[in-house]
Design an enzyme around this catalytic site. Structure first.
Site, PDB file in Angstrom:
ATOM      1  N   SER A 142       0.840  -1.207   0.000  1.00 43.67           N
ATOM      2  CA  SER A 142       0.000   0.000   0.000  1.00 43.67           C
ATOM      3  C   SER A 142       0.868   1.246   0.000  1.00 43.67           C
ATOM      4  O   SER A 142       2.076   1.181   0.254  1.00 43.67           O
ATOM      5  CB  SER A 142      -0.894   0.005   1.237  1.00 43.67           C
ATOM      6  OG  SER A 142      -0.097   0.313   2.366  1.00 43.67           O
ATOM      7  N   LYS A 143       0.210   2.351  -0.255  1.00 43.40           N
ATOM      8  CA  LYS A 143       0.900   3.637  -0.260  1.00 43.40           C
ATOM      9  C   LYS A 143       1.578   3.870   1.093  1.00 43.40           C
ATOM     10  O   LYS A 143       2.691   4.366   1.176  1.00 43.40           O
ATOM     11  CB  LYS A 143      -0.152   4.709  -0.540  1.00 43.40           C
ATOM     12  CG  LYS A 143       0.389   6.066  -0.725  1.00 43.40           C
ATOM     13  CD  LYS A 143      -0.730   7.054  -0.953  1.00 43.40           C
ATOM     14  CE  LYS A 143      -0.412   8.321  -0.213  1.00 43.40           C
ATOM     15  NZ  LYS A 143      -1.501   8.939   0.471  1.00 43.40           N
ATOM     16  N   ARG A 144       0.882   3.473   2.161  1.00 43.05           N
ATOM     17  CA  ARG A 144       1.438   3.658   3.504  1.00 43.05           C
ATOM     18  C   ARG A 144       2.722   2.877   3.724  1.00 43.05           C
ATOM     19  O   ARG A 144       3.614   3.333   4.422  1.00 43.05           O
ATOM     20  CB  ARG A 144       0.428   3.218   4.562  1.00 43.05           C
ATOM     21  CG  ARG A 144      -0.543   4.291   4.854  1.00 43.05           C
ATOM     22  CD  ARG A 144      -1.371   4.143   6.080  1.00 43.05           C
ATOM     23  NE  ARG A 144      -2.619   4.860   6.019  1.00 43.05           N
ATOM     24  CZ  ARG A 144      -2.943   5.838   5.215  1.00 43.05           C
ATOM     25  NH1 ARG A 144      -2.114   6.244   4.406  1.00 43.05           N
ATOM     26  NH2 ARG A 144      -4.099   6.438   5.201  1.00 43.05           N
TER      27      ARG A 144
ATOM     28  N   GLY B  38       4.948   2.333   1.560  1.00 42.81           N
ATOM     29  CA  GLY B  38       6.007   3.119   0.935  1.00 42.81           C
ATOM     30  C   GLY B  38       6.462   4.221   1.873  1.00 42.81           C
ATOM     31  O   GLY B  38       7.662   4.430   2.076  1.00 42.81           O
ATOM     32  N   GLU B  39       5.484   4.911   2.487  1.00 48.40           N
ATOM     33  CA  GLU B  39       5.834   6.010   3.399  1.00 48.40           C
ATOM     34  C   GLU B  39       6.606   5.470   4.607  1.00 48.40           C
ATOM     35  O   GLU B  39       7.601   6.032   5.026  1.00 48.40           O
ATOM     36  CB  GLU B  39       4.556   6.703   3.887  1.00 48.40           C
ATOM     37  CG  GLU B  39       4.009   7.662   2.844  1.00 48.40           C
ATOM     38  CD  GLU B  39       2.518   7.909   3.011  1.00 48.40           C
ATOM     39  OE1 GLU B  39       1.947   7.548   4.057  1.00 48.40           O
ATOM     40  OE2 GLU B  39       1.929   8.449   2.051  1.00 48.40           O
TER      41      GLU B  39
END
Ligand code: GLU
Length: 504
Positions: A260-262, A264-265
């Site tokens: 998920s995008k999270r 990556g963060e």
């Protein structure tokens, strides 16, 4: 006659383009090219509540950067348009009405409040064979009354009537035979109260009208497949149904769930193809492009997240991928994302490209730092430093000193074990350089080493200060090559400047 291969990427433009989406685009593209088919871009924007300004344009820019150009679609033209679903609104209702007339769908008049009440009263409420007879729809109220309500414009939706106790079977080119028990499937809305189709109706109608031969999409759409297959059947199009290709998920590095995008963060790597700035929150998510990836590297690494050609080969050009891609070598299981491996692909691709091919990318990186190099000079510098770059942005750190004099010096490195003797060496070195007729790395090295031995100083003790004088720190390629590249006068000027700084 074989059916023409026509595949589509059908994003709902609601935000950044996840690398899973890029991989779907890529597999579509490879398959279309391999089979002399058509790759189509269809924008699925029927959910007006999810409209995000700029999101469609963003997708078009991503496709452009990846070099995965559609043959048909929004912005590309074609004979099956319009390719933006919001412009096709008129098309869908007749099919929904046809399904109602044939008993495969029904009008439902439940208000949002009715539905909310049911959801509150019944845990995991689903509008389905189990509940539909307790709701307000054209199966529970008299036929004429329902027709009249529709005529009078009472708010209503059209829902598919999923049959009870049936199995929906289909073949998936990656998963093989798949079966779904219809008792697990709810009566999805096909046409919404605003007259817009839902994804389920629009996707089937458009895949049919656009003569799609293969549907490539992520595994997360697998639960929707039985609804789509029933619709193909009920609309009388079964013989034209496309082949199904549900692609495995790209998983988190630890393999536990979808990337998920999270993630990556949290873990410090991009998940979107290019930078996405949410227009509402202004929250920024970095992309592969901005991180300094070559599109060739992103395509290559994504191709291998789920596919291989059965050999050890990992670096593939686009043409090789087009030639070798095959669905029977796409894995069923999810593929774990590996950031170190992703970086490796980029470094390999930077090495693989010629200075000419890298030129536009490197120019962009340098120009962003106000460096405007001469083309020929830059070509030689690219060749000198590309082995050291993992990201395109590294070209700045690895090469700025070829274009600008250092503003600061790593004083610890420069002064460590500094002696008057060494200061003298560099003063004399300038005189030696002045007299030299040739200026290539080998000549420079000879002058340097001869002077060192004449003064009985170890070359090893002089190399680091020389490097720091030329570039400002402990980095860069072979130091004599740097001197050769920046030229004789600049080399001498930099030594002078550094010697003055040491004195301060
Ligand atoms: N609009 C869907 C999406 O956003 C398309 C799914 C499909 O390809 O059927 O991914």
């Amino acid at each position: 006659m074989e059916k023409e291969v026509r595949v589509r990427f059908a994003p709902s433009p609601t935000g950044g383009l996840h690398i899973g989406g890029v991989r779907t685009i890529l597999y579509n593209y490879l398959f279309a090219k391999q089979n002399n088919g058509k790759f189509i871009l269809r924008i699925e924007d029927t959910d007006q509540s999810r409209f995000v300004p700029g999101a469609e344009e963003y997708i078009l820019n991503c496709l452009k950067w990846c070099g995965l150009t559609p043959d048909e679609g929004v912005n590309f033209g074609g004979n099956y348009g319009p390719y933006r679903q919001s412009e096709r609104k008129k098309i869908y209702r007749q099919y929904a009405e046809q399904l109602v007339a044939q008993g495969y769908a029904y009008y439902a008049f439940d208000t949002p409040v009715d539905l909310e009440n049911k959801r509150n009263a019944i845990p995991n409420f689903q509008y389905s064979h189990a509940t539909r007879m307790h709701m307000r729809n054209s199966m529970t109220i008299p036929h004429e009354a329902a027709e009249a309500l529709v005529r009078e414009g009472a708010p209503h939706v059209i829902r598919i009537k999923i049959p009870e106790h049936e199995n929906v079977y289909f073949n998936d080119l990656i998963r093989g035979d798949v079966a779904f028990d219809t008792n697990q499937v709810d009566d999805k809305v096909l046409l919404k109260a605003d007259g817009m189709p839902t994804y389920h109706l629009a996707v089937v109608v458009d895949d049919y009208l656009m003569k799609i031969s293969h549907v490539f999409r992520g595994e997360e759409w697998l639960p929707s497949a039985p609804v789509h297959i029933l619709l193909w059947k009920y609309l009388g199009w079964e013989t034209d149904m496309p082949q199904w290709v549900h692609l495995p998920l790209i998983l988190k590095p630890d393999g536990k769930g979808k990337l998920s995008k999270r993630d990556g963060e949290r873990l410090g790597f991009p998940v979107f193809a290019t930078e996405w700035i949410d227009p509402k929150t202004l929250e920024k998510a970095i992309g592969y492009k901005e991180t300094g990836f070559l599109p060739q590297a992103l395509n290559n690494l994504l191709a291998l997240l789920g596919w291989n050609d059965s050999t050890e080969q990992e670096i593939f050009t686009m043409q090789e991928m087009i030639d070798k891609f095959s669905l029977d070598r796409v894995h069923k299981g999810g593929a774990k994302f590996d950031w170190d491996k992703a970086k490796w692909f980029n470094a390999e691709w930077i090495k693989k490209l010629t200075s000419n091919e890298l030129f536009p990318y490197v120019t962009e990186v340098l120009e962003a730092k106000n460096i405007y190099p001469d083309k020929e000079y830059l070509a030689t510098i690219i060749d000198l430093v590309k082995e050291r770059c993992v990201f395109l942005t590294d070209f700045y750190e690895q090469s700025f000193f070829f274009f600008t004099t250092p503003h600061s010096y790593d004083m610890d490195a420069l002064k460590s074990k500094w002696t008057d003797e060494k200061a003298l060496f560099f003063n004399d070195l300038i005189s030696e350089f002045k007299q030299s007729e040739n200026w290539d790395a080998l000549d420079i090295e000879n002058i340097f080493k001869n002077l060192a031995s004449a003064k009985a100083i170890k070359v090893g003790e002089l190399m680091l200060p020389f490097r720091v004088m030329l570039v400002g720190g402990k980095f860069g390629p072979q130091v004599f090559l740097i001197a050769q590249s920046i030229g004789k006068q600049e080399t001498m000027d930099r030594i002078v400047k550094a010697l003055e700084t040491i004195k301060l």
